[in-house]
Structure formats: C-alpha cells, structure tokens
Design an enzyme around this catalytic site. Structure first.
Site, short mmCIF file in Angstrom:
data_model
loop_
_atom_site.label_atom_id
_atom_site.label_comp_id
_atom_site.label_asym_id
_atom_site.label_seq_id
_atom_site.Cartn_x
_atom_site.Cartn_y
_atom_site.Cartn_z
CG ASP A 167 -2.21 0.75 0.99
OD1 ASP A 167 -3.28 0.19 1.27
OD2 ASP A 167 -2.16 1.91 0.50
CB SER A 174 -13.45 9.24 3.53
OG SER A 174 -12.27 8.95 2.81
CG LEU A 176 -10.95 6.81 10.15
CD1 LEU A 176 -10.99 7.86 11.24
CD2 LEU A 176 -9.77 5.88 10.35
CE LYS A 191 -5.71 3.86 3.53
NZ LYS A 191 -6.63 3.38 2.50
CG ASN A 236 -7.43 0.09 -9.20
OD1 ASN A 236 -6.78 -0.41 -10.11
ND2 ASN A 236 -6.92 0.31 -8.00
CB CYS A 293 -15.49 2.14 -2.34
SG CYS A 293 -15.73 0.36 -2.31
CB CYS A 447 -20.36 16.51 -9.83
SG CYS A 447 -18.72 16.30 -10.53
#
Lengths: 489, 148
Positions: A167, A174, A176, A191, A236, A293, A447
């Site tokens: 990672d 966002s 958690l 991370k 992805n 997500c 948006c």
C-alpha cells in the site's frame, strides 16, 4: 432361502477368511443386512454413516450390477450368486497449495505459540502440523484498506508467519468507517505504519513485511515471488487484472474479493487447474461504468464479511483442508442477507491461463482498462471557455452575475453539502430534465470533483446550450477555496 | 517388501502417465507381504486423471483373477500423486478398503520420487503408514512383511 455371496480379498478378514459365505433374504438389501449382522465387521466398510451402500462398493447379482436392476430392492432367486466387488479409487489432494511443505522442514512452535494457538491445535483440521504450516506460510495482502484490514488482522491473529502488505496510501477520515486497521489518531499517517502497529499489537510473532509502493507491471512479479498466497484487496480494475495475471504467471493462488455498496464477491483464482479472473471477465468494463467505493459508496461492515471469506480461503489453501472456493464465484447480498454461488469453469481460450495464452508477460493495465495517462494540461483558452474555478465563481456571484448553478450529484450527496442557490439535477436525470433550464442562461454545472459535471456540460452543449461552464474541482474545491465551513466527504 | 522389478515398474508407470495419475494392482504372497508383481490398470476416472484414479469393478475382477493365475493374492493397489507428496488424501481415505496395501508414489515434475505404503485402520478413521522395503535381491525368499 440362502444365497451365496462372494467376498473380495480385503473383506475376507471379516468373514473368517472365507471367500464365499451364505446369508438369507428375499432381496439384495435383506441378504446384505443378514450378512452384516452375522459378520459385523463388514458393516462399516460396506455402508456409510447414513446407512447407504458406499459409492465404491459394487454389488453384482450374478453378472449384473444391482444399480441397473432394482438396486437393493432387487429380488434374489434360488441359485443366484451375489458378488461384492470393490471399485478402487483415490487420488492426490484436490486442494491446490501454494507450496508443498515437507513436514520436517516446517518450523516448530514455541511454548508461547502453543498457548496462543491452543484453540487451533485441538482441532483435527489444524493441529500442530497445520499451525506449523501457517507459521511457514507467507501471504501477501494487496492493499491495507477495507478488505486488507480484516484480512491482515485475522491472518496475523491466526499465526500466518509472514504477512506482506502492499500500500502507499495515507489514512483519511473517509477510510475509518470500514478500514478497521486504522483509528482516528492514524489519520494522516501512512497506512502501512498504522497497519504494522495494529498487527504487531495483536501478534508480535508474525513477521510483517511492508511494501510501500504502487503495485505495477514492473514490480509485481518480484513482489509476489516470495509469497505462497496472494490476497487481492484492490479497488480498481487495472490492479485487479494485474494481480490476476501476475498470479497466473507465477502459479500462485489469488484469494479474490471485491465490494460495492451492499454487494460483495469472492473466489479463489489462478490455481493450477482452476479458472482465473479473466476466465470470468475476459475484458474490463468500460471506464466509469462501474463506480468505485469512493464514487458509489460502500457499507462499512461489508468488507469485514468479504475480507473474512478471503482470509478463510487463504488459511484453507495453506492447511490444505476443506473445499476451496475454486471454480465457484460467491456473491453476497448484504441487503437481502443472501449468498449465491456461480459455477466457474477454466476457459481453455483464456488469454492468460488458457491452453494457448496470448498474455505471457505483464502488460500496461491502465491502457488495457481504457484508462489513459493524464493528458497534458489543456490550453488556458480552452479552459476559460468550458471551466470556471471556485474562486472565479465566488467572485462573479458576489458581483451579482446571473449564474444558474446546477448540481448533478445524487440527492444524498446534496444533503451533505451544497453551493447556496444551486439546483439539484442528478446526472442520470439531466437528459429528461434539461428543459427545466433556460438555454439562454449562463449555467455552471458542478459535482463532487468535476467528472460527472463535465459529462453534464457536454450533454447540455450537445442539445444547444451555448454558455455552460464546469466548476473545476467540484464542490470539494469550492469548500477548500471558498467555503471551509461545510463538511467534505 | 516390493520385488525390485515391482518398484521400478511402479515408478516407470507413474512417470509415463505424468501429469496424470496411474494406478495398478499389487500381487504377491499374503503371508510374507512380499509383492511379486505390479499389474498396470487403466485409470477410468471421470473426474479428471490429474487428481483422481478409479479402478472399475471389471478391472478389479481381472486383478483378482490374475492373482490366482499367478498363484498369489491381491495385496492392494498403487497409484501416483503427480506433483504432490506421497501422502494419502482424504479422498484416498474415504475410498479405502481394509487390509489392502495402498502404495503411493509421488511424481514431481515427471520424476518419480518418494514412495510410501498405507493401510486403512479398521475403524476407517485414518491410514497407518507401513514400512516399504525394496528387495534388491529378487531371488531372495527371505523377504520381510510390509505389514507393520
């Protein structure tokens, strides 16, 4: 009436070494029942726990298999001879293992480990040897996010000896609600650093190997090579195909999972005789069709469920027990609380794992998935004609310009934050609702970050709107630059 | 105890059928446990010969008949585990017959390696491993039993 029964070699110890015995009965079933009453040792070898004849036990009346007559109801006449004839079957374990450890080469368990894993050790399916296999095993977790969190936590707790994690992201607020490796105080940390702290706290015996890189076609094979099982927790398509292809090329099983909103999927791909992800999906979906997500949202507990399935499969592959999720595609619907299972077959024409593969080395997966590297910056002139920055929008609104702001996000996003005075027309509704807008007005579409509104702007121009501007960076940029009082998501 | 020729035959059969499993019958003397001949049998499984073998009832009958022709007895069966260790699988256990010797030869990347012999416990719960010796001097009649 007594019937002669011929006994095969392996069963003769139970009939006082006789190769033929006699028993009474009007049907085959009755004769066999009397036979096993007289010679009780035969029973367990002829019948299973449900009291049915075992599948490899063949009973012939004269020269005919009773399966093709009336089975155990087949009547027995005077002079008939019954024969019990074995089918001899067997074979190697079907379970595909990432490796075949020789028992003597497995590491031994320390006294502390025996205590820690005692509930594993007393299970016949794990036992001391199984726990030693887990200790010897090396599992690579792709991603320390929603799926990677439960996978890594439970595999570490279960005693997988070496746990690698790939990672390069930083913990964000966002994350958690679902990425339980990370806590509130970890926001802003890498991370991997956060993951290492949590995993070491749970089980200091586990060797945690951190790979702080973006997985790529250049590094995937080298990264995967030392590991026995790969757990795909990516979000992805390019990385998913990359992980699949690398697993096939290296012959390493891929414990696959994916999540979206309320739905999860899981399978085990790329085992020797099993299908791979490409047997299921030879081509990726067009870019943008399947939202991530971040775009579509995900139920916080969903990755827990799917990650657990991946962790379970990884452990079964290592132990070589049970029925792995090979050739089966599990679909979990959290809203209805249902599991469905699709059968998957290995596709002989699969471009990577088929009989004549065309993909024999890792390719450019961004390109394969139709995602092109960021185009060079468009010229400022074009920018000005189609885009407006948050600061410029604010300046013009303050000046009193008559701008119509159209928010093309979904209603639940609009509830979180919005630009005052904007109207909500979700992107999907624009084609049927654009006549609510005046083509003569100057329109600003907006948006979350600017992607969906760019599509809306293109559409409006295509139906004759002359003056449409896209808010660059979307509402997030608006909040950053103009209105920091509003929450971001 | 396997006659030297039997050991060679089983290994050769396993290597020949690799990556598929081979199978065959073991014929010999039940008192001494010495296997004098290995009879190759067709693998008739419909589940894919890479991981399974099946000896049909007709071939089983043939094996028993061949045993009595040779003046011996059917002592058991052998099969290969391509690219897997010579350890019995749950599937082997589920399908095993009592008293038979189950010889398993591991064939790794096409080369026969470890060979083991197994006997089903009477309660069908597990296999017990037996001792597998090869009788280098095939003329010797002082062969020891494989039964442990």
């Amino acid at each position: 009436m007594s019937t002669k029964i011929l006994i095969p070699t392996p069963l003769r110890p139970y009939t006082d070494k006789q190769d033929a015995v006699e028993a009474d009965g009007a049907t085959v079933g009755e004769v066999l029942a009397n036979l096993t009453t007289r010679h009780a040792g035969l029973k367990g070898h002829l019948y299973n726990e449900q009291g049915r004849l075992r599948s490899f036990v063949n009973v012939y009346i004269n020269d005919e298999d009773i399966r093709y007559l009336q089975k155990e109801q087949t009547p027995v006449k005077a002079g008939d001879t019954l024969s019990i004839i074995p089918s001899v079957a067997g074979g190697a374990p079907v379970v595909e293992k990432g490796y075949d450890p020789i028992s003597s080469e497995l590491p031994s368990l320390t006294n502390d480990e025996v205590k820690r894993y005692s509930r594993h050790l007393i299970m016949p399916e794990v036992g001391v040897d199984g726990q030693r296999k887990l200790k010897a095993a090396k599992v690579l977790c792709i991603g320390a996010g929603g799926l990677g969190s439960p996978v890594a936590l439970y595999l570490a707790a279960a005693g997988v000896g070496t746990l690698g994690i790939v990672d390069f992201d930083v913990v964000d607020f966002s994350n958690l609600h679902r990425q339980i490796l990370h806590g509130t105080t970890d926001v802003g940390r890498s991370k991997l650093a956060s993951a290492k702290d949590k995993l070491t706290a749970i089980n200091p015996e586990v060797k945690i190997v951190l790979h702080e890189v973006a997985l790529s076609s250049q590094n995937a094979l080298t990264l995967f090579a030392p590991y026995d099982v790969i757990v795909d927790g990516t979000d992805n398509f390019p990385t998913r195909y990359l992980v699949n292809d690398a697993c096939v090329l290296l012959g390493k099983p891929n414990a696959y999972g994916s999540i979206f909103r309320f739905e999860g999927q899981a399978s085990v791909f790329a085992t020797k005789d099993g299908p791979c992800y490409r047997c299921l999906y030879p081509e990726p979906p067009p870019p943008g069709l399947v939202p991530s997500c971040a775009e579509g949202g995900v139920l916080g507990v969903l990755p827990g469920m799917v990650g657990m399935i991946q962790a379970t499969e990884a452990i079964k592959l290592i132990l070589g027990v049970g029925e792995p999720l090979i050739g089966r595609f599990l679909i979990y619907d959290a809203l209805r609380m249902r599991f469905r299972e699709l059968k998957l077959r290995k596709d002989p024409d699969c471009p990577v794992c088929g009989t004549h593969p065309t993909v024999t080395t890792l390719i450019d997966y961004e390109q394969f998935c139709g995602i092109h590297p960021a185009a060079p910056e468009p010229t400022p002139v074009a920018d000005n004609a189609t885009e407006i920055t948050a600061v410029e929008l604010k300046r013009r609104l303050d000046r009193g310009d008559n701008l119509k702001i159209v928010d093309v996000r979904e209603p639940n996003e609009y509830q979180i934050n919005r630009i005052e005075g904007s109207v909500l027309i979700p992107l999907g509704d624009v084609p049927k609702r654009y006549n609510e807008l005046d083509p003569q007005d100057e329109i600003v579409v907006q948006c979350k970050v600017g992607g969906r509104s760019a599509k809306a702007a293109d559409f409006l121009r295509s139906v004759g709107f002359k003056n449409v501007l896209n808010l660059k960076g979307g509402i997030l940029d608006w909040i950053d630059k103009v209105d920091p009082t509003q929450p971001k998501y | 105890m396997l006659a030297a020729g039997v050991d060679r035959d089983i290994r050769r059969h396993g290597a020949e059928t690799f990556p598929h499993e081979c199978c065959g019958a073991l014929i010999g003397d039940s008192a001494s446990g010495r296997v004098a001949a290995a009879i190759a049998l067709p693998n008739t499984t419909e589940e894919g010969p890479r991981r399974r073998f099946l000896v049909r009832p007709s071939d089983y009958r043939f094996a028993e008949q061949r045993a009595s022709e040779l003046g011996g007895e059917l002592l058991g069966f052998y099969h290969s585990h391509p690219d897997h260790p010579a350890q019995p699988s749950q599937f082997d256990l589920d399908h095993a017959w009592p008293t038979f010797a189950y010889v398993i030869v591991s064939v790794m990347s096409g080369a026969a390696e470890a060979m083991t012999v197994w006997y089903l416990e009477d309660d069908r719960s597990t296999f017990e491993e037996g001792r597998l010796d090869v009788d280098e001097n095939s003329d010797s009649h002082a062969a020891a039993a494989v039964h442990g």
